[in-house]
Motif scaffolding. Structure first.
Motif, PDB file in Angstrom:
ATOM      1  N   ARG A   1     -14.712  14.997  37.319  1.00 15.55           N
ATOM      2  CA  ARG A   1     -14.565  16.116  39.070  1.00 15.55           C
ATOM      3  C   ARG A   1     -14.593  15.935  39.817  1.00 15.55           C
ATOM      4  O   ARG A   1     -14.140  16.755  40.948  1.00 15.55           O
ATOM      5  N   ALA A   2     -15.706  16.054  40.206  1.00 13.13           N
ATOM      6  CA  ALA A   2     -15.750  15.520  42.014  1.00 13.13           C
ATOM      7  C   ALA A   2     -15.489  14.489  42.448  1.00 13.13           C
ATOM      8  O   ALA A   2     -14.988  14.824  43.965  1.00 13.13           O
ATOM      9  N   ALA A   3     -15.104  13.226  41.580  1.00 11.68           N
ATOM     10  CA  ALA A   3     -13.865  12.857  42.472  1.00 11.68           C
ATOM     11  C   ALA A   3     -12.830  12.943  42.828  1.00 11.68           C
ATOM     12  O   ALA A   3     -11.882  12.633  43.778  1.00 11.68           O
TER      13      ALA A   3
ATOM     14  N   GLY B   1      -8.958  19.064  41.473  1.00 17.96           N
ATOM     15  CA  GLY B   1      -7.948  19.567  41.067  1.00 17.96           C
ATOM     16  C   GLY B   1      -6.669  18.584  40.032  1.00 17.96           C
ATOM     17  O   GLY B   1      -5.787  19.138  39.326  1.00 17.96           O
ATOM     18  N   ARG B   2      -7.121  16.906  40.207  1.00 17.17           N
ATOM     19  CA  ARG B   2      -6.304  16.056  39.442  1.00 17.17           C
ATOM     20  C   ARG B   2      -6.978  15.711  38.168  1.00 17.17           C
ATOM     21  O   ARG B   2      -6.347  15.695  37.215  1.00 17.17           O
ATOM     22  N   VAL B   3      -7.958  16.770  38.010  1.00 12.94           N
ATOM     23  CA  VAL B   3      -8.855  16.705  36.706  1.00 12.94           C
ATOM     24  C   VAL B   3      -8.034  18.380  35.308  1.00 12.94           C
ATOM     25  O   VAL B   3      -8.139  18.955  36.119  1.00 12.94           O
ATOM     26  N   PHE B   4      -7.724  17.907  34.612  1.00 10.84           N
ATOM     27  CA  PHE B   4      -7.444  19.083  33.268  1.00 10.84           C
ATOM     28  C   PHE B   4      -8.526  19.714  33.274  1.00 10.84           C
ATOM     29  O   PHE B   4      -9.880  19.068  33.353  1.00 10.84           O
TER      30      PHE B   4
ATOM     31  N   SER C   1     -22.149  12.156  28.371  1.00  9.64           N
ATOM     32  CA  SER C   1     -20.632  12.288  28.485  1.00  9.64           C
ATOM     33  C   SER C   1     -20.900  13.858  29.827  1.00  9.64           C
ATOM     34  O   SER C   1     -19.609  13.186  30.794  1.00  9.64           O
ATOM     35  N   ARG C   2     -21.520  14.204  29.621  1.00  7.63           N
ATOM     36  CA  ARG C   2     -21.327  15.415  30.858  1.00  7.63           C
ATOM     37  C   ARG C   2     -21.605  15.055  32.401  1.00  7.63           C
ATOM     38  O   ARG C   2     -20.577  15.338  33.362  1.00  7.63           O
ATOM     39  N   GLY C   3     -22.579  13.669  32.047  1.00  7.71           N
ATOM     40  CA  GLY C   3     -22.351  13.337  33.679  1.00  7.71           C
ATOM     41  C   GLY C   3     -21.129  12.108  34.370  1.00  7.71           C
ATOM     42  O   GLY C   3     -20.960  12.618  35.347  1.00  7.71           O
ATOM     43  N   VAL C   4     -20.797  11.429  32.984  1.00  8.70           N
ATOM     44  CA  VAL C   4     -19.140  11.294  33.608  1.00  8.70           C
ATOM     45  C   VAL C   4     -17.750  12.178  33.584  1.00  8.70           C
ATOM     46  O   VAL C   4     -17.460  12.306  35.147  1.00  8.70           O
TER      47      VAL C   4
ATOM     48  N   GLY D   1       0.645  13.808  37.120  1.00 11.17           N
ATOM     49  CA  GLY D   1       0.216  14.943  36.136  1.00 11.17           C
ATOM     50  C   GLY D   1      -1.470  15.480  36.190  1.00 11.17           C
ATOM     51  O   GLY D   1      -1.544  16.373  35.835  1.00 11.17           O
ATOM     52  N   GLY D   2      -2.511  14.247  36.226  1.00  9.44           N
ATOM     53  CA  GLY D   2      -3.947  15.031  36.217  1.00  9.44           C
ATOM     54  C   GLY D   2      -4.815  13.678  35.324  1.00  9.44           C
ATOM     55  O   GLY D   2      -3.944  13.090  34.382  1.00  9.44           O
ATOM     56  N   ILE D   3      -5.501  13.850  35.170  1.00  6.59           N
ATOM     57  CA  ILE D   3      -6.589  13.276  34.577  1.00  6.59           C
ATOM     58  C   ILE D   3      -6.550  14.003  33.127  1.00  6.59           C
ATOM     59  O   ILE D   3      -7.518  14.868  33.122  1.00  6.59           O
ATOM     60  N   LEU D   4      -6.814  13.689  32.026  1.00  9.87           N
ATOM     61  CA  LEU D   4      -7.429  14.439  30.884  1.00  9.87           C
ATOM     62  C   LEU D   4      -8.681  13.651  29.929  1.00  9.87           C
ATOM     63  O   LEU D   4      -8.724  12.556  29.730  1.00  9.87           O
ATOM     64  N   MET D   5      -9.705  14.583  30.405  1.00 10.32           N
ATOM     65  CA  MET D   5     -10.872  14.232  29.462  1.00 10.32           C
ATOM     66  C   MET D   5     -10.986  14.135  28.018  1.00 10.32           C
ATOM     67  O   MET D   5     -10.665  15.010  27.223  1.00 10.32           O
ATOM     68  N   THR D   6     -11.146  12.800  27.296  1.00 17.32           N
ATOM     69  CA  THR D   6     -10.952  12.671  25.622  1.00 17.32           C
ATOM     70  C   THR D   6     -12.190  12.667  25.521  1.00 17.32           C
ATOM     71  O   THR D   6     -13.285  11.973  25.982  1.00 17.32           O
ATOM     72  N   MET D   7     -12.415  12.814  24.349  1.00 22.10           N
ATOM     73  CA  MET D   7     -14.035  11.986  23.449  1.00 22.10           C
ATOM     74  C   MET D   7     -14.886  12.641  24.309  1.00 22.10           C
ATOM     75  O   MET D   7     -15.384  12.581  23.886  1.00 22.10           O
TER      76      MET D   7
END
Length: 269
Positions: A205-207, A210-213, A197-200, A183-189
């Motif tokens: 998202r680069a890897a 579209g699987r990242v919300f 945080s920005r780098g991760v 369904g997707g990967i959700l970035m939390t915290m």
């Protein structure tokens, strides 16, 4: 009924808070939702207002045991009702014994799926909050699910475990549940003030594209407090950053559901 597993073998990534917030968010959109606490620690059960889960009976362990023994289930057996409109199948320490029992059970990966089939006409969504491991209960959740959502903390070490989890998901898809979608990967915290945080987030998202919300859940004291207040993020933090983020995330999940109905289950694979 569409079943969503929230899974990550790393603890402390906001998985339980996300499960509860998504469930309430979907309920606010008119959906009938069942939350399933699939963690013997009972954190989801406690978050929703039952502070002593070990005193509850029946629980998820009870109904899974009845499925294994081929015993009948009473309608809505064990299901608790929360004031926010969501229902809960609770868990407690007895679920640890169920993990062991499953090892020697026939069709051990499908017990949870068999249980969900008994209540599939009662709900629009079932949301399974998995324990932070890739054990037999998590495999049961993935085998029962239509889709898996992976909350990932915007930090280096939690992100490193993502590849292993995705491999497990694809193995379950190949061997046990061909209908399973990511369904997707959700970035939390998320703390956009930090370079880490920005780098991760940029790397993930680069890897995974579209699987990242699009929605990102910010690091928030208000979100952490809901486990003490026994209320939803939408009531505890009205208009706050975390509440708005979970509202946007809920809309994305609903949009995925509409796309699935329109284009079929291959969409998010």
């Amino acid at each position: 009924m569409h079943t969503i597993a929230l899974a990550n073998q790393k603890g402390g990534v906001g998985k339980t808070t996300t499960a509860a917030s998504l469930a309430v968010g979907l309920t606010r959109q008119g959906k009938k939702v069942l939350l399933i606490d699939a963690d013997a620690q009972g954190n989801l059960t406690q978050l929703l207002g039952w502070p002593q889960p070990d005193g509850l009976h029946p629980t998820l362990s009870t109904v899974m045991g009845k499925i294994i023994m081929d015993q009948p289930l009473a309608p809505q057996e064990g299901i608790l009702h929360h004031p926010d409109g969501v229902d809960l199948m609770p868990a407690n320490i007895e679920l640890s014994a169920m993990e062991v029992t499953l090892v020697n059970t026939m069709s051990r990966e499908t017990v949870l799926r068999q249980y969900l089939s008994t209540i599939q006409h009662d709900y629009d969504y079932a949301i399974v909050d998995c324990m932070p491991s890739l054990g037999m209960l998590t495999i049961n959740a993935l085998t029962a699910a239509n889709s898996v959502i992976i909350p990932v903390q915007a930090h280096y070490l939690p992100a490193k475990g993502l590849e292993q989890l995705l491999k497990t998901v694809m193995r379950v898809k190949r061997q046990l549940n061909p209908n399973l979608e990511i369904g997707g990967i959700l970035m939390t915290m998320v703390d956009k003030r930090t370079t880490l945080s920005r780098g991760v987030i940029d790397q993930i998202r680069a890897a995974y594209g579209g699987r990242v919300f699009r929605s990102e859940i910010p690091r928030s004291i208000r979100a952490a407090e809901i486990s003490l207040e026994n209320t939803s993020i939408f009531d505890h933090d009205k208009g706050g950053h975390a509440a708005r983020a979970y509202e946007n995330f809920t809309q994305e999940v609903l949009h995925l559901g509409k796309q699935r109905e329109k284009h079929g289950p291959d969409l998010a694979r």
